[in-house]
Design a protein around this motif. Structure first.
Motif, mmCIF file in Angstrom:
data_model
loop_
_atom_site.group_PDB
_atom_site.id
_atom_site.type_symbol
_atom_site.label_atom_id
_atom_site.label_comp_id
_atom_site.label_asym_id
_atom_site.label_seq_id
_atom_site.Cartn_x
_atom_site.Cartn_y
_atom_site.Cartn_z
ATOM 1 N N TYR A 6 -11.053 -9.255 35.283
ATOM 2 C CA TYR A 6 -10.578 -8.837 34.029
ATOM 3 C C TYR A 6 -9.653 -7.742 33.982
ATOM 4 O O TYR A 6 -9.039 -7.446 33.070
ATOM 5 C CB TYR A 6 -11.796 -8.260 33.351
ATOM 6 C CG TYR A 6 -12.858 -9.502 32.844
ATOM 7 C CD1 TYR A 6 -12.731 -9.945 31.673
ATOM 8 C CD2 TYR A 6 -14.003 -9.735 33.557
ATOM 9 C CE1 TYR A 6 -13.518 -10.922 31.277
ATOM 10 C CE2 TYR A 6 -14.883 -10.680 33.354
ATOM 11 C CZ TYR A 6 -14.744 -11.277 32.135
ATOM 12 O OH TYR A 6 -15.589 -12.472 31.520
ATOM 13 N N THR A 7 -9.681 -6.881 35.361
ATOM 14 C CA THR A 7 -8.714 -5.665 35.465
ATOM 15 C C THR A 7 -7.450 -6.219 35.880
ATOM 16 O O THR A 7 -6.478 -5.362 35.833
ATOM 17 C CB THR A 7 -9.269 -4.785 36.731
ATOM 18 O OG1 THR A 7 -9.249 -5.296 37.750
ATOM 19 C CG2 THR A 7 -10.560 -4.297 36.077
ATOM 20 N N ILE A 104 -7.121 1.237 42.001
ATOM 21 C CA ILE A 104 -8.536 1.122 41.360
ATOM 22 C C ILE A 104 -8.323 1.182 39.969
ATOM 23 O O ILE A 104 -7.495 1.976 39.405
ATOM 24 C CB ILE A 104 -9.430 2.403 41.728
ATOM 25 C CG1 ILE A 104 -9.468 2.474 43.282
ATOM 26 C CG2 ILE A 104 -10.586 2.301 41.044
ATOM 27 C CD1 ILE A 104 -10.549 3.621 43.594
ATOM 28 N N LYS A 105 -9.142 0.118 39.253
ATOM 29 C CA LYS A 105 -8.556 -0.101 38.018
ATOM 30 C C LYS A 105 -9.882 -0.415 37.145
ATOM 31 O O LYS A 105 -10.800 -1.070 37.858
ATOM 32 C CB LYS A 105 -7.635 -1.147 37.838
ATOM 33 C CG LYS A 105 -6.939 -1.427 36.308
ATOM 34 C CD LYS A 105 -5.974 -2.432 36.376
ATOM 35 C CE LYS A 105 -5.279 -2.380 34.931
ATOM 36 N NZ LYS A 105 -4.205 -3.460 34.839
ATOM 37 N N LYS A 106 -10.126 -0.227 36.010
ATOM 38 C CA LYS A 106 -11.334 -0.386 35.132
ATOM 39 C C LYS A 106 -11.048 -0.745 33.714
ATOM 40 O O LYS A 106 -9.936 -0.563 33.360
ATOM 41 C CB LYS A 106 -12.412 1.017 35.016
ATOM 42 C CG LYS A 106 -12.755 1.705 36.375
ATOM 43 C CD LYS A 106 -13.443 2.953 36.018
ATOM 44 C CE LYS A 106 -13.788 3.641 37.542
ATOM 45 N NZ LYS A 106 -14.956 4.808 37.209
ATOM 46 N N THR A 107 -12.019 -1.619 33.324
ATOM 47 C CA THR A 107 -11.970 -2.086 31.800
ATOM 48 C C THR A 107 -13.217 -1.947 31.304
ATOM 49 O O THR A 107 -14.140 -2.348 32.012
ATOM 50 C CB THR A 107 -11.428 -3.458 31.866
ATOM 51 O OG1 THR A 107 -10.899 -3.824 30.504
ATOM 52 C CG2 THR A 107 -12.109 -4.428 32.511
ATOM 53 N N ASP A 108 -13.386 -1.585 29.966
ATOM 54 C CA ASP A 108 -14.640 -1.614 29.335
ATOM 55 C C ASP A 108 -14.477 -1.883 28.037
ATOM 56 O O ASP A 108 -13.595 -1.329 27.164
ATOM 57 C CB ASP A 108 -14.970 0.053 29.423
ATOM 58 C CG ASP A 108 -16.450 0.111 29.056
ATOM 59 O OD1 ASP A 108 -16.802 -0.889 28.414
ATOM 60 O OD2 ASP A 108 -16.847 1.236 29.223
ATOM 61 N N VAL A 112 -17.787 -6.539 27.990
ATOM 62 C CA VAL A 112 -17.446 -6.647 29.485
ATOM 63 C C VAL A 112 -17.191 -5.230 30.098
ATOM 64 O O VAL A 112 -16.365 -4.437 29.512
ATOM 65 C CB VAL A 112 -16.299 -7.683 29.643
ATOM 66 C CG1 VAL A 112 -15.627 -7.548 31.160
ATOM 67 C CG2 VAL A 112 -16.652 -9.046 29.340
ATOM 68 N N GLN A 113 -17.751 -4.965 30.929
ATOM 69 C CA GLN A 113 -17.187 -3.736 31.873
ATOM 70 C C GLN A 113 -16.912 -4.226 33.316
ATOM 71 O O GLN A 113 -17.536 -5.177 33.903
ATOM 72 C CB GLN A 113 -18.223 -2.846 32.006
ATOM 73 C CG GLN A 113 -18.878 -2.056 30.810
ATOM 74 C CD GLN A 113 -20.107 -1.217 31.205
ATOM 75 O OE1 GLN A 113 -20.992 -1.720 31.288
ATOM 76 N NE2 GLN A 113 -19.903 0.242 31.475
ATOM 77 N N SER A 114 -15.703 -3.928 33.934
ATOM 78 C CA SER A 114 -15.339 -4.156 35.123
ATOM 79 C C SER A 114 -14.700 -2.813 35.947
ATOM 80 O O SER A 114 -13.871 -2.444 35.273
ATOM 81 C CB SER A 114 -14.482 -5.532 34.964
ATOM 82 O OG SER A 114 -14.385 -6.085 36.433
ATOM 83 N N THR A 115 -14.942 -3.014 37.082
ATOM 84 C CA THR A 115 -14.175 -2.018 38.067
ATOM 85 C C THR A 115 -13.733 -2.800 39.517
ATOM 86 O O THR A 115 -14.339 -3.464 39.731
ATOM 87 C CB THR A 115 -15.065 -0.956 38.523
ATOM 88 O OG1 THR A 115 -15.369 -0.243 37.342
ATOM 89 C CG2 THR A 115 -14.134 0.108 39.437
ATOM 90 N N ALA A 116 -12.373 -2.430 39.750
ATOM 91 C CA ALA A 116 -11.839 -3.217 40.796
ATOM 92 C C ALA A 116 -11.258 -2.298 41.854
ATOM 93 O O ALA A 116 -10.387 -1.367 41.183
ATOM 94 C CB ALA A 116 -10.839 -4.423 40.515
ATOM 95 N N ARG A 148 -19.588 -6.351 34.537
ATOM 96 C CA ARG A 148 -20.805 -6.880 33.484
ATOM 97 C C ARG A 148 -20.149 -7.698 32.719
ATOM 98 O O ARG A 148 -19.219 -7.169 31.783
ATOM 99 C CB ARG A 148 -21.693 -5.594 33.040
ATOM 100 C CG ARG A 148 -22.644 -5.869 32.245
ATOM 101 C CD ARG A 148 -23.016 -4.469 31.455
ATOM 102 N NE ARG A 148 -22.128 -4.085 30.628
ATOM 103 C CZ ARG A 148 -21.884 -4.547 29.391
ATOM 104 N NH1 ARG A 148 -22.621 -5.559 28.940
ATOM 105 N NH2 ARG A 148 -20.907 -4.051 28.657
ATOM 106 N N GLU A 149 -20.963 -8.918 32.421
ATOM 107 C CA GLU A 149 -20.778 -9.602 31.084
ATOM 108 C C GLU A 149 -21.683 -9.774 30.577
ATOM 109 O O GLU A 149 -22.976 -10.542 30.733
ATOM 110 C CB GLU A 149 -20.128 -10.863 31.766
ATOM 111 C CG GLU A 149 -18.876 -10.870 32.516
ATOM 112 C CD GLU A 149 -18.650 -12.300 33.322
ATOM 113 O OE1 GLU A 149 -17.496 -12.946 32.949
ATOM 114 O OE2 GLU A 149 -19.340 -12.714 34.206
#
Length: 202
Positions: A6-7, A104-108, A112-116, A148-149
């Protein structure tokens, strides 16, 4: 399982081999899933305790600054990770392999929440080597993700575009990297990363 990117941090697979380690947990409601996501995210970013999470795995990891000095706290872009794997270490790295945290990238969003966190092999701090101090070459990457989905949380590690680093400056490192790189693709990455994934999901 479908790749959780997702990121946009996981590179496309264009050459060499790939290794994927992943697992997930489902929860009864969004609140519980969000709480677990935050706990798991903290573990993913706590590089100095990866060995604790992975249990009797194959390597120790230490977060350092660009000069190789130990750093506490959570991972940050631009910091390095010093890796101590079993067996002969790299000559140029004085026994260690090295990677840089390059993103390091995050999306919220609502569902969906995602960290990579993505790392790439580099030369050891203070080394005069032209090639990375690692058994993989500079085009190889490892991306650690927590996603998190809705009520499902997935932890995954994606090794992409991996090839042994056979262009090392010293003959000793060339031989070592060729052997360790092959071992890494077939055994180390999968076992190490799956152990880490399973430990974070506990």
């Amino acid at each position: 399982m479908e790749e959780k990117n997702y990121t946009g941090t996981v590179p496309g697979q264009h050459r060499g081999d790939s290794v994927t380690a992943e697992g997930n947990r489902s929860f009864e409601d969004i609140t519980a899933a969000k709480a677990f996501f935050l706990q798991a995210e903290a573990k993913v970013l706590d590089v100095n305790r990866w060995h604790d999470q992975a249990g009797e795995a194959l390597a120790h990891f230490m977060l350092t600054d660009t000069d190789g000095n130990p750093v506490g706290g959570t991972a940050r872009q631009g910091l390095l990770i010093k890796i101590d794997i079993p067996g002969p270490g790299s000559e140029s790295g004085e026994g260690y392999d090295w990677v840089e945290i390059e993103e390091i990238k995050k999306t919220d969003s609502a569902g969906v929440q995602s960290t990579a966190l993505r790392v790439r092999p580099i030369a050891a701090p203070g080394s005069e080597a032209d090639e990375p101090t690692h058994f993989y070459d500079e085009q190889s990457t490892s991306t650690f993700t927590i996603t998190r989905e809705n009520t499902t949380v997935t932890v995954a590690v994606y090794d992409r575009n991996i090839n042994p680093n056979t262009e090392a400056d010293s003959l000793i490192d060339k031989v070592r990297n060729a052997i360790t790189g092959l071992f890494g693709e077939k055994v180390f990455s999968k076992i190490q990363w799956q152990s880490l994934v399973d430990g974070i999901l506990k």
